[in-house]
Design a protein around this motif. Structure first.
Motif, PDB file in Angstrom:
ATOM      1  N   VAL A 144     -68.947   9.513  -0.088  1.00 10.41           N
ATOM      2  CA  VAL A 144     -68.438   9.304   0.799  1.00 10.41           C
ATOM      3  C   VAL A 144     -69.167   7.843   0.749  1.00 10.41           C
ATOM      4  N   GLN A 145     -68.258   6.501   0.454  1.00  8.99           N
ATOM      5  CA  GLN A 145     -68.143   5.300   0.640  1.00  8.99           C
ATOM      6  C   GLN A 145     -69.311   5.181   2.187  1.00  8.99           C
ATOM      7  N   ALA A 146     -69.988   4.130   2.216  1.00  8.89           N
ATOM      8  CA  ALA A 146     -70.893   3.332   2.808  1.00  8.89           C
ATOM      9  C   ALA A 146     -70.011   2.984   4.241  1.00  8.89           C
ATOM     10  N   GLY A 147     -70.413   3.297   5.561  1.00 12.78           N
ATOM     11  CA  GLY A 147     -69.225   2.964   6.220  1.00 12.78           C
ATOM     12  C   GLY A 147     -68.072   4.387   6.881  1.00 12.78           C
ATOM     13  N   GLY A 148     -68.532   4.943   5.520  1.00 17.63           N
ATOM     14  CA  GLY A 148     -67.324   6.666   6.242  1.00 17.63           C
ATOM     15  C   GLY A 148     -67.587   7.444   7.063  1.00 17.63           C
ATOM     16  N   SER A 149     -66.928   8.043   6.976  1.00 18.86           N
ATOM     17  CA  SER A 149     -67.021   9.443   7.673  1.00 18.86           C
ATOM     18  C   SER A 149     -67.322  10.873   6.971  1.00 18.86           C
ATOM     19  N   LEU A 150     -67.815  11.388   7.766  1.00 13.87           N
ATOM     20  CA  LEU A 150     -67.787  12.549   7.264  1.00 13.87           C
ATOM     21  C   LEU A 150     -67.746  14.233   8.135  1.00 13.87           C
ATOM     22  N   ARG A 151     -67.376  15.499   8.167  1.00 16.91           N
ATOM     23  CA  ARG A 151     -67.149  16.340   9.275  1.00 16.91           C
ATOM     24  C   ARG A 151     -67.853  18.233   7.960  1.00 16.91           C
ATOM     25  N   LEU A 152     -69.380  17.638   8.383  1.00 11.98           N
ATOM     26  CA  LEU A 152     -69.701  19.604   8.372  1.00 11.98           C
ATOM     27  C   LEU A 152     -68.979  19.942   9.169  1.00 11.98           C
ATOM     28  N   SER A 153     -69.245  21.403   8.321  1.00 13.77           N
ATOM     29  CA  SER A 153     -69.110  22.528   8.699  1.00 13.77           C
ATOM     30  C   SER A 153     -70.070  23.736   8.222  1.00 13.77           C
ATOM     31  N   CYS A 154     -70.131  24.450   9.435  1.00 14.77           N
ATOM     32  CA  CYS A 154     -71.556  25.914   8.910  1.00 14.77           C
ATOM     33  C   CYS A 154     -70.586  27.224  10.253  1.00 14.77           C
ATOM     34  N   ALA A 155     -70.270  27.715   9.231  1.00 13.86           N
ATOM     35  CA  ALA A 155     -69.504  29.115   9.079  1.00 13.86           C
ATOM     36  C   ALA A 155     -70.525  30.213   9.177  1.00 13.86           C
ATOM     37  N   ALA A 156     -70.313  31.132  10.903  1.00 12.06           N
ATOM     38  CA  ALA A 156     -71.584  31.999  10.823  1.00 12.06           C
ATOM     39  C   ALA A 156     -71.478  33.440  10.456  1.00 12.06           C
ATOM     40  N   SER A 157     -71.381  34.388   9.841  1.00 13.97           N
ATOM     41  CA  SER A 157     -71.301  35.857  10.497  1.00 13.97           C
ATOM     42  C   SER A 157     -71.472  36.650  11.262  1.00 13.97           C
ATOM     43  N   GLY A 158     -71.587  37.554  11.590  1.00 16.75           N
ATOM     44  CA  GLY A 158     -71.960  38.316  12.759  1.00 16.75           C
ATOM     45  C   GLY A 158     -71.621  38.282  14.242  1.00 16.75           C
ATOM     46  N   ARG A 159     -72.273  38.867  15.130  1.00 15.57           N
ATOM     47  CA  ARG A 159     -71.545  39.225  16.194  1.00 15.57           C
ATOM     48  C   ARG A 159     -72.127  38.419  17.347  1.00 15.57           C
TER      49      ARG A 159
END
Length: 123
Positions: A12-27
């Motif tokens: 991404v260019q400076a000034g831009g945005s990203l959204r990270l996700s982290c999916a977890a297994s288990g209950r």
């Protein structure tokens, strides 16, 4: 046992945005506090953000405060990191991790880690 899988990294260019996700297994996801860390080449892994089990409390490194937002959805077993106003110095591999001690800032407190996702910010 908790398995964590990050996604959402990229270029991404400076000034831009990203959204990270982290999916977890288990209950047992909701029984863990969660954190995001990052590691740039030649540097130690550093704390970025943390969130309590319920999501009611959040914590940030000074370097990202006001630009990054951590959140979680326990129904989806997922934690997020919204990154806005990105800078070149945010370039790193980003990791999510799970822990139960409430010691958000210390990598050694975390029991489980994802494999990481690369974030590259071009200036």
């Amino acid at each position: 046992q908790v398995q964590l899988v990050e996604s959402g990294g990229g270029l991404v260019q400076a000034g831009g945005s990203l959204r990270l996700s982290c999916a977890a297994s288990g209950r047992t996801f909701s029984s863990y506090a969660m954190g995001w860390f990052r590691q740039a080449p030649g540097k130690e892994r550093e704390f970025v953000a943390g969130i309590s089990r319920t999501g009611g409390s959040t914590y940030y490194a000074d370097s990202v405060k006001g630009r990054f937002t951590i959140s979680r959805d326990n129904a989806k077993n997922t934690v997020y990191l919204q990154m806005n106003s990105l800078k070149a110095e945010d370039t790193a591999v980003y990791y999510c991790a799970a822990e139960r001690t409430g010691n958000y800032w210390t990598p050694k407190a975390y029991d489980y880690w994802g494999q990481g996702t690369q974030v590259t910010v071009s200036s």
